[in-house]
Design an enzyme around this catalytic site. Structure first.
Site, PDB file in Angstrom:
ATOM      1  N   ASN A   1      -2.549   2.631   3.526  1.00 29.22           N
ATOM      2  CA  ASN A   1      -2.018   3.965   3.860  1.00 29.22           C
ATOM      3  C   ASN A   1      -2.840   5.068   3.209  1.00 29.22           C
ATOM      4  O   ASN A   1      -2.995   6.153   3.759  1.00 29.22           O
ATOM      5  CB  ASN A   1      -0.571   4.082   3.392  1.00 29.22           C
ATOM      6  CG  ASN A   1       0.367   3.240   4.236  1.00 29.22           C
ATOM      7  OD1 ASN A   1       0.190   3.136   5.447  1.00 29.22           O
ATOM      8  ND2 ASN A   1       1.338   2.601   3.595  1.00 29.22           N
TER       9      ASN A   1
ATOM     10  N   THR B   1       3.001  -6.036   2.720  1.00 28.56           N
ATOM     11  CA  THR B   1       3.422  -4.883   3.539  1.00 28.56           C
ATOM     12  C   THR B   1       2.270  -3.900   3.758  1.00 28.56           C
ATOM     13  O   THR B   1       2.499  -2.731   4.088  1.00 28.56           O
ATOM     14  CB  THR B   1       4.612  -4.148   2.889  1.00 28.56           C
ATOM     15  OG1 THR B   1       4.184  -3.644   1.602  1.00 28.56           O
ATOM     16  CG2 THR B   1       5.799  -5.057   2.712  1.00 28.56           C
TER      17      THR B   1
ATOM     18  N   ASP C   1       0.849  -1.207   0.000  1.00 28.82           N
ATOM     19  CA  ASP C   1       0.000   0.000   0.000  1.00 28.82           C
ATOM     20  C   ASP C   1       0.881   1.253   0.000  1.00 28.82           C
ATOM     21  O   ASP C   1       0.847   2.056   0.929  1.00 28.82           O
ATOM     22  CB  ASP C   1      -0.952  -0.004   1.209  1.00 28.82           C
ATOM     23  CG  ASP C   1      -0.207  -0.020   2.555  1.00 28.82           C
ATOM     24  OD1 ASP C   1      -0.808   0.438   3.561  1.00 28.82           O
ATOM     25  OD2 ASP C   1       0.957  -0.469   2.591  1.00 28.82           O
TER      26      ASP C   1
ATOM     27  N   HIS D   1       9.559   0.223   8.127  1.00 28.15           N
ATOM     28  CA  HIS D   1       8.935  -1.063   8.475  1.00 28.15           C
ATOM     29  C   HIS D   1       8.957  -2.069   7.316  1.00 28.15           C
ATOM     30  O   HIS D   1       9.297  -3.224   7.491  1.00 28.15           O
ATOM     31  CB  HIS D   1       7.463  -0.844   8.862  1.00 28.15           C
ATOM     32  CG  HIS D   1       7.247   0.082  10.014  1.00 28.15           C
ATOM     33  ND1 HIS D   1       7.373  -0.289  11.333  1.00 28.15           N
ATOM     34  CD2 HIS D   1       6.890   1.385  10.037  1.00 28.15           C
ATOM     35  CE1 HIS D   1       7.083   0.739  12.120  1.00 28.15           C
ATOM     36  NE2 HIS D   1       6.801   1.775  11.366  1.00 28.15           N
ATOM     37  N   ASP D   2       8.547  -1.601   6.121  1.00 26.86           N
ATOM     38  CA  ASP D   2       8.226  -2.541   5.044  1.00 26.86           C
ATOM     39  C   ASP D   2       9.432  -3.140   4.351  1.00 26.86           C
ATOM     40  O   ASP D   2       9.279  -4.097   3.582  1.00 26.86           O
ATOM     41  CB  ASP D   2       7.309  -1.866   4.016  1.00 26.86           C
ATOM     42  CG  ASP D   2       5.933  -1.612   4.607  1.00 26.86           C
ATOM     43  OD1 ASP D   2       5.222  -0.747   4.095  1.00 26.86           O
ATOM     44  OD2 ASP D   2       5.581  -2.279   5.603  1.00 26.86           O
TER      45      ASP D   2
ATOM     46  N   PHE E   1      -0.688  -0.819  12.587  1.00 23.92           N
ATOM     47  CA  PHE E   1      -1.596  -0.284  11.565  1.00 23.92           C
ATOM     48  C   PHE E   1      -2.149  -1.351  10.616  1.00 23.92           C
ATOM     49  O   PHE E   1      -3.360  -1.390  10.361  1.00 23.92           O
ATOM     50  CB  PHE E   1      -0.885   0.800  10.753  1.00 23.92           C
ATOM     51  CG  PHE E   1      -1.715   1.346   9.625  1.00 23.92           C
ATOM     52  CD1 PHE E   1      -1.578   0.847   8.343  1.00 23.92           C
ATOM     53  CD2 PHE E   1      -2.643   2.352   9.851  1.00 23.92           C
ATOM     54  CE1 PHE E   1      -2.350   1.348   7.297  1.00 23.92           C
ATOM     55  CE2 PHE E   1      -3.421   2.858   8.808  1.00 23.92           C
ATOM     56  CZ  PHE E   1      -3.278   2.344   7.530  1.00 23.92           C
ATOM     57  N   ASN E   2      -1.304  -2.171  10.015  1.00 25.21           N
ATOM     58  CA  ASN E   2      -1.780  -3.120   8.993  1.00 25.21           C
ATOM     59  C   ASN E   2      -2.801  -4.097   9.555  1.00 25.21           C
ATOM     60  O   ASN E   2      -3.779  -4.441   8.895  1.00 25.21           O
ATOM     61  CB  ASN E   2      -0.610  -3.906   8.387  1.00 25.21           C
ATOM     62  CG  ASN E   2       0.255  -3.039   7.482  1.00 25.21           C
ATOM     63  OD1 ASN E   2      -0.204  -2.052   6.929  1.00 25.21           O
ATOM     64  ND2 ASN E   2       1.523  -3.402   7.364  1.00 25.21           N
TER      65      ASN E   2
ATOM     66  N   ASP F   1       6.657   1.421   2.063  1.00 23.88           N
ATOM     67  CA  ASP F   1       6.465   0.442   0.986  1.00 23.88           C
ATOM     68  C   ASP F   1       7.311   0.834  -0.225  1.00 23.88           C
ATOM     69  O   ASP F   1       7.894  -0.010  -0.904  1.00 23.88           O
ATOM     70  CB  ASP F   1       5.008   0.394   0.533  1.00 23.88           C
ATOM     71  CG  ASP F   1       4.010   0.149   1.643  1.00 23.88           C
ATOM     72  OD1 ASP F   1       3.782   1.075   2.444  1.00 23.88           O
ATOM     73  OD2 ASP F   1       3.468  -0.962   1.713  1.00 23.88           O
TER      74      ASP F   1
HETATM   75  O1  RIB Z   1       2.711  -0.080  10.905  1.00 27.66           O
HETATM   76  C1  RIB Z   1       3.507   0.110   9.775  1.00 27.66           C
HETATM   77  C2  RIB Z   1       2.811  -0.374   8.553  1.00 27.66           C
HETATM   78  O2  RIB Z   1       1.645   0.396   8.326  1.00 27.66           O
HETATM   79  C3  RIB Z   1       3.657  -0.184   7.282  1.00 27.66           C
HETATM   80  O3  RIB Z   1       3.324  -1.186   6.370  1.00 27.66           O
HETATM   81  C4  RIB Z   1       3.232   1.157   6.774  1.00 27.66           C
HETATM   82  O4  RIB Z   1       3.372   1.264   5.346  1.00 27.66           O
HETATM   83  C5  RIB Z   1       1.776   1.148   7.123  1.00 27.66           C
HETATM   84  O5  RIB Z   1       1.092   0.474   6.086  1.00 27.66           O
HETATM   85 CA    CA Z   2       2.715  -0.584   4.094  1.00 30.48          CA
END
Ligand code: RIB
Ligand code: CA
Length: 327
Positions: free
Chosen positions: A41, A127, A11, A241-242, A168-169, A16
């Site tokens: 996102n 991701t 996303d 993160h990704d 978040f994801n 990403d």
């Molecule tokens: O928590 C981080 C994740 O949430 C990452 O994948 C970032 O791109 C958001 O999507």
């Molecule tokens: Ca992401």
């Protein structure tokens, strides 16, 4: 070493986008078969435009298929603060010449996997929210035989970023996460336990931005947006993160891994989206402990690998552009 064949479900999203750069930097070890996009996102429309433009910018000649436009049962929760209104901060990339596939990403993934020869397996790197993957596994469970593993950024054994306990994801689509967790497909969860240690520091970001290297400049601008427009500015560094699922595939030694059983809170209460990791091996049969979670990471190694590879990608992009101009 045989190339690992992967599909990226994402996303984009600033991190990403940096993960796509890292994948593009590793075409010797990773064969990226396709990019699929999912609402997360930003809207699926916006993240699909971003994915098409990023693929072209990184010279990734791969199909991009647009996926689910909302979570399975809930309203979208966009992360505009961290990623900006476009999803790529204030970065403006040239319009892509390539269009997204006509097929919905879930149907595209089904066809890609179903057409694989018997015994062939690919790795899904996810991701974003797991909405596309959950739909794929529910609608077409027979494709599981072609999935080597799902390596996904999401969740945490401890902590959260949307709430004190939810990432978040997973928070965005907990029902999708539960479907994936209970699918029986081998899983590697790259959660906040590891990704909070996988950062770029302000001084590293500034050097990237000032480098004159096309990939380093873009990734520096992307990371810089997420650093300076969130509370990460007080931290002085921002998690990328990704990149972690891909770095795990290429450098597993950077991480500490543990087996577990995954579940997720699908309530509407304060624990919504919290991942539940059961490490009590003495309570379960060995085969029940069917997921792995990254519990720690060497942040310095992460930075060294990521920064070096982004610069190398940028040098390659410059060479390919010069060759294109002289061809
Ligand atoms: O928590 C981080 C994740 O949430 C990452 O994948 C970032 O791109 C958001 O999507
Ligand atoms: Ca992401």
């Amino acid at each position: 070493m045989e190339k690992r064949e992967i599909i990226m479900d994402c996303d984009p999203g600033t991190d990403d986008a940096i993960a796509l750069a890292y994948a593009a930097a590793h075409t010797e070890e990773l064969k990226l078969l396709a990019i699929t996009t999912v609402s997360g996102n930003q809207s699926v429309e916006k993240v699909t435009v971003n994915a098409l433009r990023l693929a072209e910018f990184y010279n990734l000649d791969v199909p991009v298929a647009k996926g689910m436009d909302t979570p399975l049962t809930r309203e979208p929760v966009y992360a505009s603060k961290f990623h900006g209104e476009t999803g790529l901060g204030q970065c403006v990339l040239p319009a892509a010449s390539r269009k997204a596939e006509e097929e919905h990403a879930v149907l595209f993934l089904h066809r890609l996997l179903a057409e694989l020869p018997e015994g062939k397996k690919v790795t899904i790197v996810a991701t974003g929210p797991l909405t596309n993957i959950a739909m794929l596994l529910k609608l077409f469970p027979q494709v599981k035989k072609h999935i080597r593993e799902i390596v996904f950024m999401g969740g945490a054994a401890m902590g959260g970023n949307v709430t004190p306990t939810a990432e978040f994801n997973i928070y965005t689509d907990p029902e999708a996460a539960r479907i994936v967790f209970r699918s029986g497909v081998p899983l590697v969860m790259c959660g906040l336990d590891a990704t909070l240690k996988c950062t770029l520091k302000r001084k590293q970001i500034i050097k990237l931005c000032q480098s004159g290297n096309p990939a380093a400049g873009l990734c520096g601008d992307l990371a810089g947006y997420s650093l300076e427009n969130t509370s990460n500015k007080y931290r002085g560094e921002v998690s990328i993160h990704d990149v972690v699922p891909l770095m795990y595939l290429l450098h597993p030694d950077i991480f500490k891994i543990q087996s577990t059983i995954l579940d997720v809170d699908c309530s509407d209460g304060p624990a919504r989206g919290t991942t539940l990791c059961d490490f009590r091996w003495w309570e379960h049969e060995e085969e029940e402990m069917d997921a792995f979670i990254l519990m720690d990471a060497d942040g310095t190694r992460f930075q060294e690998e990521l920064i070096t590879d982004i610069y190398e990608l940028g040098e390659r992009i410059k060479r390919q552009k010069e060759e294109g101009m002289h061809s």
